[in-house]
Motif scaffolding. Structure first.
Motif, PDB file in Angstrom:
ATOM      1  N   ILE A   1      -7.866   2.719   5.115  1.00  0.00           N
ATOM      2  CA  ILE A   1      -6.434   2.433   5.014  1.00  0.00           C
ATOM      3  C   ILE A   1      -5.913   1.877   6.333  1.00  0.00           C
ATOM      4  O   ILE A   1      -5.123   0.944   6.357  1.00  0.00           O
ATOM      5  CB  ILE A   1      -5.656   3.697   4.608  1.00  0.00           C
TER       6      ILE A   1
ATOM      7  N   LYS B   1      -0.346  -0.565  -4.365  1.00  0.00           N
ATOM      8  CA  LYS B   1      -1.774  -0.281  -4.231  1.00  0.00           C
ATOM      9  C   LYS B   1      -2.001   1.081  -3.615  1.00  0.00           C
ATOM     10  O   LYS B   1      -1.408   1.422  -2.607  1.00  0.00           O
ATOM     11  CB  LYS B   1      -2.441  -1.359  -3.366  1.00  0.00           C
TER      12      LYS B   1
ATOM     13  N   CYS C   1       0.862  -1.171   0.000  1.00  0.00           N
ATOM     14  CA  CYS C   1       0.000   0.000   0.000  1.00  0.00           C
ATOM     15  C   CYS C   1       0.909   1.235   0.000  1.00  0.00           C
ATOM     16  O   CYS C   1       1.807   1.328   0.827  1.00  0.00           O
ATOM     17  CB  CYS C   1      -0.885   0.001   1.246  1.00  0.00           C
TER      18      CYS C   1
END
Length: 99
Positions: free
Chosen positions: A53, A86, A42
């Protein structure tokens, strides 16, 4: 991932090493189950504002996130997996609650 970012703040080399090892471990475990790619790492910034998140982001500073993400992808590569960084768009300040 947030803990890796915290470690980086204390000792940059240790944080980078842990990111690489974590990337390797995650990739090795997935490969052992027949999964050959992951949407990781991420690369969002950790402002502590997004429940989406959560602690999946490495750090609040882009320069640190980029270094840790590179180390993480090197670990994935070492295990034999390609990386797909990502980003979760619009999850911090513009997340739609109701439309």
């Amino acid at each position: 991932m947030r803990r890796i970012g915290h470690l980086y703040d204390q000792d940059a080399e240790a944080g980078l090493t842990l990111a690489r090892h974590h990337g390797w471990l995650m990739a090795a475990e997935l490969i052992s189950h027949g999964v050959d790619f992951s949407f990781a790492p991420c690369v969002d910034l950790d402002y502590g504002l997004s429940e989406v998140i959560g602690d999946r982001a490495f750090h609040a500073r882009a320069s640190v996130v980029s270094q840790l993400a590179i180390a993480y992808t090197h670990g994935m590569r070492d295990a034999g997996m390609s990386a797909t960084a990502k980003h979760f768009p619009a999850t911090v300040r513009w997340w739609p609650i109701h439309t």
